[in-house]
Design a protein around this motif. Structure first.
Motif, PDB file in Angstrom:
ATOM      1  N   MET A   1       1.092 -13.853  16.664  1.00 30.45           N
ATOM      2  CA  MET A   1       2.229 -13.296  15.978  1.00 30.45           C
ATOM      3  C   MET A   1       1.948 -13.153  14.488  1.00 30.45           C
ATOM      4  O   MET A   1       2.328 -12.175  13.876  1.00 30.45           O
ATOM      5  N   SER A   2       1.275 -14.124  13.906  1.00 28.89           N
ATOM      6  CA  SER A   2       1.016 -14.055  12.471  1.00 28.89           C
ATOM      7  C   SER A   2      -0.046 -13.015  12.136  1.00 28.89           C
ATOM      8  O   SER A   2      -0.046 -12.477  11.035  1.00 28.89           O
ATOM      9  N   ILE A   3      -0.931 -12.706  13.087  1.00 27.94           N
ATOM     10  CA  ILE A   3      -1.924 -11.665  12.836  1.00 27.94           C
ATOM     11  C   ILE A   3      -1.219 -10.315  12.709  1.00 27.94           C
ATOM     12  O   ILE A   3      -1.509  -9.530  11.795  1.00 27.94           O
ATOM     13  N   GLY A   4      -0.286 -10.053  13.587  1.00 25.43           N
ATOM     14  CA  GLY A   4       0.479  -8.812  13.513  1.00 25.43           C
ATOM     15  C   GLY A   4       1.363  -8.739  12.276  1.00 25.43           C
ATOM     16  O   GLY A   4       1.491  -7.679  11.654  1.00 25.43           O
ATOM     17  N   THR A   5       1.948  -9.852  11.902  1.00 30.74           N
ATOM     18  CA  THR A   5       2.779  -9.894  10.703  1.00 30.74           C
ATOM     19  C   THR A   5       1.952  -9.608   9.467  1.00 30.74           C
ATOM     20  O   THR A   5       2.386  -8.880   8.567  1.00 30.74           O
ATOM     21  N   GLY A   6       0.751 -10.169   9.409  1.00 27.05           N
ATOM     22  CA  GLY A   6      -0.142  -9.904   8.284  1.00 27.05           C
ATOM     23  C   GLY A   6      -0.529  -8.445   8.196  1.00 27.05           C
ATOM     24  O   GLY A   6      -0.562  -7.856   7.109  1.00 27.05           O
ATOM     25  N   ALA A   7      -0.807  -7.827   9.343  1.00 29.73           N
ATOM     26  CA  ALA A   7      -1.158  -6.406   9.350  1.00 29.73           C
ATOM     27  C   ALA A   7       0.016  -5.545   8.899  1.00 29.73           C
ATOM     28  O   ALA A   7      -0.156  -4.590   8.127  1.00 29.73           O
ATOM     29  N   VAL A   8       1.221  -5.877   9.348  1.00 29.09           N
ATOM     30  CA  VAL A   8       2.408  -5.116   8.949  1.00 29.09           C
ATOM     31  C   VAL A   8       2.663  -5.256   7.456  1.00 29.09           C
ATOM     32  O   VAL A   8       2.955  -4.272   6.765  1.00 29.09           O
ATOM     33  N   LEU A   9       2.543  -6.474   6.920  1.00 31.55           N
ATOM     34  CA  LEU A   9       2.723  -6.670   5.478  1.00 31.55           C
ATOM     35  C   LEU A   9       1.703  -5.866   4.687  1.00 31.55           C
ATOM     36  O   LEU A   9       2.025  -5.260   3.660  1.00 31.55           O
ATOM     37  N   PHE A  10       0.465  -5.854   5.149  1.00 30.70           N
ATOM     38  CA  PHE A  10      -0.588  -5.119   4.457  1.00 30.70           C
ATOM     39  C   PHE A  10      -0.297  -3.617   4.469  1.00 30.70           C
ATOM     40  O   PHE A  10      -0.433  -2.932   3.445  1.00 30.70           O
ATOM     41  N   VAL A  11       0.119  -3.088   5.607  1.00 31.20           N
ATOM     42  CA  VAL A  11       0.402  -1.650   5.717  1.00 31.20           C
ATOM     43  C   VAL A  11       1.590  -1.260   4.838  1.00 31.20           C
ATOM     44  O   VAL A  11       1.541  -0.254   4.115  1.00 31.20           O
ATOM     45  N   ILE A  12       2.649  -2.045   4.866  1.00 31.74           N
ATOM     46  CA  ILE A  12       3.814  -1.738   4.019  1.00 31.74           C
ATOM     47  C   ILE A  12       3.429  -1.815   2.549  1.00 31.74           C
ATOM     48  O   ILE A  12       3.820  -0.968   1.742  1.00 31.74           O
ATOM     49  N   GLY A  13       2.634  -2.814   2.194  1.00 30.79           N
ATOM     50  CA  GLY A  13       2.174  -2.924   0.809  1.00 30.79           C
ATOM     51  C   GLY A  13       1.304  -1.759   0.392  1.00 30.79           C
ATOM     52  O   GLY A  13       1.417  -1.245  -0.733  1.00 30.79           O
ATOM     53  N   ALA A  14       0.421  -1.303   1.278  1.00 31.10           N
ATOM     54  CA  ALA A  14      -0.427  -0.162   0.954  1.00 31.10           C
ATOM     55  C   ALA A  14       0.407   1.108   0.782  1.00 31.10           C
ATOM     56  O   ALA A  14       0.133   1.922  -0.109  1.00 31.10           O
ATOM     57  N   ILE A  15       1.416   1.276   1.619  1.00 28.95           N
ATOM     58  CA  ILE A  15       2.293   2.446   1.475  1.00 28.95           C
ATOM     59  C   ILE A  15       3.018   2.406   0.132  1.00 28.95           C
ATOM     60  O   ILE A  15       3.088   3.403  -0.588  1.00 28.95           O
ATOM     61  N   LEU A  16       3.541   1.235  -0.228  1.00 28.11           N
ATOM     62  CA  LEU A  16       4.241   1.118  -1.511  1.00 28.11           C
ATOM     63  C   LEU A  16       3.295   1.294  -2.692  1.00 28.11           C
ATOM     64  O   LEU A  16       3.661   1.890  -3.706  1.00 28.11           O
ATOM     65  N   ALA A  17       2.081   0.785  -2.580  1.00 32.87           N
ATOM     66  CA  ALA A  17       1.155   0.838  -3.710  1.00 32.87           C
ATOM     67  C   ALA A  17       0.544   2.221  -3.902  1.00 32.87           C
ATOM     68  O   ALA A  17       0.334   2.652  -5.036  1.00 32.87           O
ATOM     69  N   PHE A  18       0.234   2.921  -2.817  1.00 28.27           N
ATOM     70  CA  PHE A  18      -0.545   4.145  -2.950  1.00 28.27           C
ATOM     71  C   PHE A  18       0.189   5.428  -2.571  1.00 28.27           C
ATOM     72  O   PHE A  18      -0.197   6.504  -3.021  1.00 28.27           O
ATOM     73  N   ALA A  19       1.227   5.359  -1.743  1.00 23.01           N
ATOM     74  CA  ALA A  19       1.838   6.588  -1.246  1.00 23.01           C
ATOM     75  C   ALA A  19       3.202   6.891  -1.843  1.00 23.01           C
ATOM     76  O   ALA A  19       3.618   8.038  -1.852  1.00 23.01           O
ATOM     77  N   VAL A  20       3.896   5.897  -2.338  1.00 29.10           N
ATOM     78  CA  VAL A  20       5.233   6.114  -2.882  1.00 29.10           C
ATOM     79  C   VAL A  20       5.114   6.320  -4.385  1.00 29.10           C
ATOM     80  O   VAL A  20       4.589   5.473  -5.098  1.00 29.10           O
ATOM     81  N   HIS A  21       5.602   7.473  -4.846  1.00 28.93           N
ATOM     82  CA  HIS A  21       5.546   7.791  -6.278  1.00 28.93           C
ATOM     83  C   HIS A  21       6.971   7.982  -6.799  1.00 28.93           C
ATOM     84  O   HIS A  21       7.376   9.066  -7.196  1.00 28.93           O
ATOM     85  N   VAL A  22       7.727   6.902  -6.792  1.00 34.81           N
ATOM     86  CA  VAL A  22       9.110   6.929  -7.250  1.00 34.81           C
ATOM     87  C   VAL A  22       9.230   5.968  -8.420  1.00 34.81           C
ATOM     88  O   VAL A  22       8.714   4.850  -8.379  1.00 34.81           O
ATOM     89  N   SER A  23       9.897   6.378  -9.468  1.00 35.36           N
ATOM     90  CA  SER A  23      10.124   5.512 -10.618  1.00 35.36           C
ATOM     91  C   SER A  23      11.428   4.752 -10.440  1.00 35.36           C
ATOM     92  O   SER A  23      12.490   5.362 -10.290  1.00 35.36           O
ATOM     93  N   GLY A  40      -0.243 -10.131   3.020  1.00 31.75           N
ATOM     94  CA  GLY A  40      -0.650  -9.721   4.359  1.00 31.75           C
ATOM     95  C   GLY A  40      -2.035 -10.208   4.721  1.00 31.75           C
ATOM     96  O   GLY A  40      -2.278 -10.670   5.837  1.00 31.75           O
ATOM     97  N   VAL A  41      -2.967 -10.130   3.763  1.00 33.36           N
ATOM     98  CA  VAL A  41      -4.324 -10.624   4.018  1.00 33.36           C
ATOM     99  C   VAL A  41      -4.311 -12.134   4.246  1.00 33.36           C
ATOM    100  O   VAL A  41      -4.971 -12.642   5.156  1.00 33.36           O
ATOM    101  N   VAL A  42      -3.540 -12.862   3.434  1.00 31.57           N
ATOM    102  CA  VAL A  42      -3.468 -14.322   3.588  1.00 31.57           C
ATOM    103  C   VAL A  42      -2.880 -14.693   4.949  1.00 31.57           C
ATOM    104  O   VAL A  42      -3.417 -15.552   5.663  1.00 31.57           O
ATOM    105  N   VAL A  43      -1.793 -14.050   5.344  1.00 29.87           N
ATOM    106  CA  VAL A  43      -1.168 -14.344   6.635  1.00 29.87           C
ATOM    107  C   VAL A  43      -2.105 -13.981   7.782  1.00 29.87           C
ATOM    108  O   VAL A  43      -2.224 -14.716   8.763  1.00 29.87           O
ATOM    109  N   PHE A  44      -2.822 -12.865   7.656  1.00 31.76           N
ATOM    110  CA  PHE A  44      -3.767 -12.440   8.684  1.00 31.76           C
ATOM    111  C   PHE A  44      -4.896 -13.461   8.851  1.00 31.76           C
ATOM    112  O   PHE A  44      -5.246 -13.837   9.971  1.00 31.76           O
ATOM    113  N   VAL A  45      -5.459 -13.939   7.742  1.00 28.00           N
ATOM    114  CA  VAL A  45      -6.563 -14.908   7.806  1.00 28.00           C
ATOM    115  C   VAL A  45      -6.082 -16.235   8.386  1.00 28.00           C
ATOM    116  O   VAL A  45      -6.771 -16.843   9.218  1.00 28.00           O
TER     117      VAL A  45
END
Length: 85
Positions: A1-23, A40-45
């Motif tokens: 369960m924590s592996i999936g949670t880590g992956a989801v956190l990482f994906v949401i973070g990547a979307i916010l960091a690189f794909a969303v351009h809202v001020s 996400g990386v910490v939870v995944f590991v």
């Protein structure tokens, strides 16, 4: 369960960091995205370490003779040291 949670956190973070351009005036979405990616990386590991650690168990067997009946009695106890899931 924590592996999936880590992956989801990482994906949401990547979307916010690189794909969303809202001020937004009160928060930096790219900083929140990077924080979520690190979390996400910490939870995944941690999830991987707990999953790959495996279960360890120790079984103790004791044999004795019952004084009243003269019969052989065997008693087994098991102690497990597995992951807390």
């Amino acid at each position: 369960m924590s592996i999936g949670t880590g992956a989801v956190l990482f994906v949401i973070g990547a979307i916010l960091a690189f794909a969303v351009h809202v001020s937004v005036g009160f928060i930096s979405l790219s900083t929140v995205g990077i924080i979520l990616m690190v979390a996400g990386v910490v939870v995944f590991v941690v999830g991987l370490v707990l999953a790959l650690r495996g279960r360890r168990s120790v079984t103790t067997s004791r044999t004795g003779v019952d004084a009243a009946s003269g019969e052989r009695v065997t008693r087994q106890t098991a102690d497990s040291d597995g992951p807390l899931v």
